[in-house]
Design an enzyme around this catalytic site. Structure first.
Site, PDB file in Angstrom:
ATOM      1  N   LEU A  60       0.802  -1.221   0.000  1.00  0.00           N
ATOM      2  CA  LEU A  60       0.000   0.000   0.000  1.00  0.00           C
ATOM      3  C   LEU A  60       0.836   1.273   0.000  1.00  0.00           C
ATOM      4  O   LEU A  60       0.397   2.301  -0.529  1.00  0.00           O
ATOM      5  CB  LEU A  60      -0.915   0.001   1.233  1.00  0.00           C
ATOM      6  CG  LEU A  60      -1.769   1.261   1.437  1.00  0.00           C
ATOM      7  CD1 LEU A  60      -2.855   1.345   0.366  1.00  0.00           C
ATOM      8  CD2 LEU A  60      -2.391   1.273   2.831  1.00  0.00           C
ATOM      9  N   TYR A  61       2.020   1.237   0.585  1.00  0.00           N
ATOM     10  CA  TYR A  61       2.800   2.462   0.759  1.00  0.00           C
ATOM     11  C   TYR A  61       3.136   3.072  -0.599  1.00  0.00           C
ATOM     12  O   TYR A  61       3.875   2.497  -1.401  1.00  0.00           O
ATOM     13  CB  TYR A  61       4.080   2.193   1.536  1.00  0.00           C
ATOM     14  CG  TYR A  61       3.862   1.686   2.956  1.00  0.00           C
ATOM     15  CD1 TYR A  61       2.634   1.823   3.600  1.00  0.00           C
ATOM     16  CD2 TYR A  61       4.885   1.069   3.656  1.00  0.00           C
ATOM     17  CE1 TYR A  61       2.431   1.363   4.890  1.00  0.00           C
ATOM     18  CE2 TYR A  61       4.700   0.613   4.956  1.00  0.00           C
ATOM     19  CZ  TYR A  61       3.463   0.758   5.565  1.00  0.00           C
ATOM     20  OH  TYR A  61       3.277   0.299   6.843  1.00  0.00           O
ATOM     21  N   SER A  62       2.561   4.255  -0.821  1.00  0.00           N
ATOM     22  CA  SER A  62       2.706   4.948  -2.105  1.00  0.00           C
ATOM     23  C   SER A  62       2.363   4.032  -3.266  1.00  0.00           C
ATOM     24  O   SER A  62       2.950   4.110  -4.349  1.00  0.00           O
ATOM     25  CB  SER A  62       4.123   5.525  -2.270  1.00  0.00           C
ATOM     26  OG  SER A  62       4.365   6.497  -1.286  1.00  0.00           O
TER      27      SER A  62
END
Length: 348
Positions: A60-62
């Site tokens: 999910l991160y960026s």
């Protein structure tokens, strides 16, 4: 760097992990505070040079950019066999798309392959569920995770914040079916958020599950004088979510003031004091530090040779006031509905 075993496993990790949510192209995630690749690489390199071998990210991160940046940097600066990479699965990577997120067998099997491609590696050391998925039977999720391990795409499994009874159930199912077991739990725990001491941390200690701590400095509150953390770039985007984590009770000010007083007396930084306090709990394997500066990495490493005395711990812990535990809930709207039903919550 003195490495430790991750829980009951034979895996050696540094007692500090670098949280790679900080690293990601701003146009793909957090435009206010995430660092692009050019700014991220020197920090990852410095962490490796300091002896840190533990790196935490998530799909999910960026929206995958964090994995890409971390993977390229680690390939250039490190020996893959010497480092430990953690990534996570659950949140929607294709919002609105059927099977675009969650913890179904389909989603898990798809997302591990996408993560490996972005990271540029054949396997991750720890594959974690990024909270629970109430729309998928837990047995389906746990069996799929077991199959990921058996396929060689992950060496170990991890979980993240949930209620203690939910984690106990998951561990029971894994043992009952002979499935690969959760080796670590990534949890929310710091001087301003100690509710996990009631049930979750004792459960992890009893089961031999090591914890990785997210938000170990309480979104920067423990690294600065009271009130100053709210002026940071992260606070500008946290919004209502931060309010579900911290109540800004009067006791918070007292704790933060004590952190500052002890730091001044010791000639240390506030961050070092707060991180050193976490190590007093033997179930804590590593705080996950989302460092945006070289100094923040150095503070985390420097905290490892600092022992908090019993008297200092008493001063840090005594002001704490219990508050409602929302650790297992990740939906802000659900949290607001729950809080509305709690008499006097606004005054906590």
């Amino acid at each position: 760097m003195r490495y430790i075993k991750l829980g009951r496993t034979g895996l050696d990790v540094s007692p500090v992990a670098i949280g790679a949510m900080t690293y990601g192209e701003p146009d793909r995630g957090h435009p206010v505070w995430s660092l692009d690749e050019e700014a991220s690489r020197p920090l990852i390199k410095h962490a490796l040079e300091a002896g840190i071998n533990f790196f935490d990210t998530a799909n999910l991160y960026s929206y995958g950019s964090s994995e890409e940046i971390l993977g390229r940097a680690l390939k250039d600066y490190a020996n893959r066999d010497d480092i430990v990479i953690t990534t996570k699965v659950r949140h929607a990577m294709r919002p609105g798309s059927p099977n675009g997120g969650g913890l179904s067998r389909k989603a898990i099997m798809s997302e591990i392959d996408h993560s490996l491609r972005r990271l540029g590696t054949d396997y991750v050391d720890v594959f974690m569920i990024h909270r629970l998925d109430s729309d998928t039977p837990l047995e389906e999720t746990l069996e799929a995770l077991h199959d990921v391990v058996k396929s060689g795409k992950a060496r170990y499994l991890g979980a993240s914040s949930m209620h203690a009874w939910q984690f106990a159930k998951a561990l029971h199912l894994q043992e009952r079916h002979g499935w690969a077991r959760f080796a670590t739990l990534q949890d929310h725990y710091n001087l301003l958020a100690r509710e996990e001491e009631r049930e979750m941390l004792p459960l992890c200690a009893d089961e031999g599950v090591a914890t990785m701590i997210w938000s170990p400095l309480a979104r920067g509150r423990l690294a600065r004088p009271y009130g100053q953390a709210n002026d940071g770039e992260r606070a500008a985007t946290d919004g209502a979510y931060a309010d579900t984590l911290y109540t800004n009770a009067d006791s918070d000010r007292q704790i933060i003031d004590e952190v500052g007083a002890i730091a001044d007396a010791r000639g240390r930084t506030r961050a070092q004091i707060a991180l050193a306090w976490l190590r007093r709990n033997p179930v804590v394997a590593a705080p996950v530090v989302g460092a945006r500066t070289i100094r923040q990495i150095d503070d985390a490493v420097a905290s490892l040779d600092l022992d908090i005395t019993d008297e200092e711990a008493r001063r840090l812990e005594t002001p704490y006031t219990p508050r409602h535990d929302f650790q297992g809930i990740s939906d802000v709207r659900e949290l607001e509905r729950i809080k509305a039903r709690i008499p006097g919550y606004a005054n906590v």
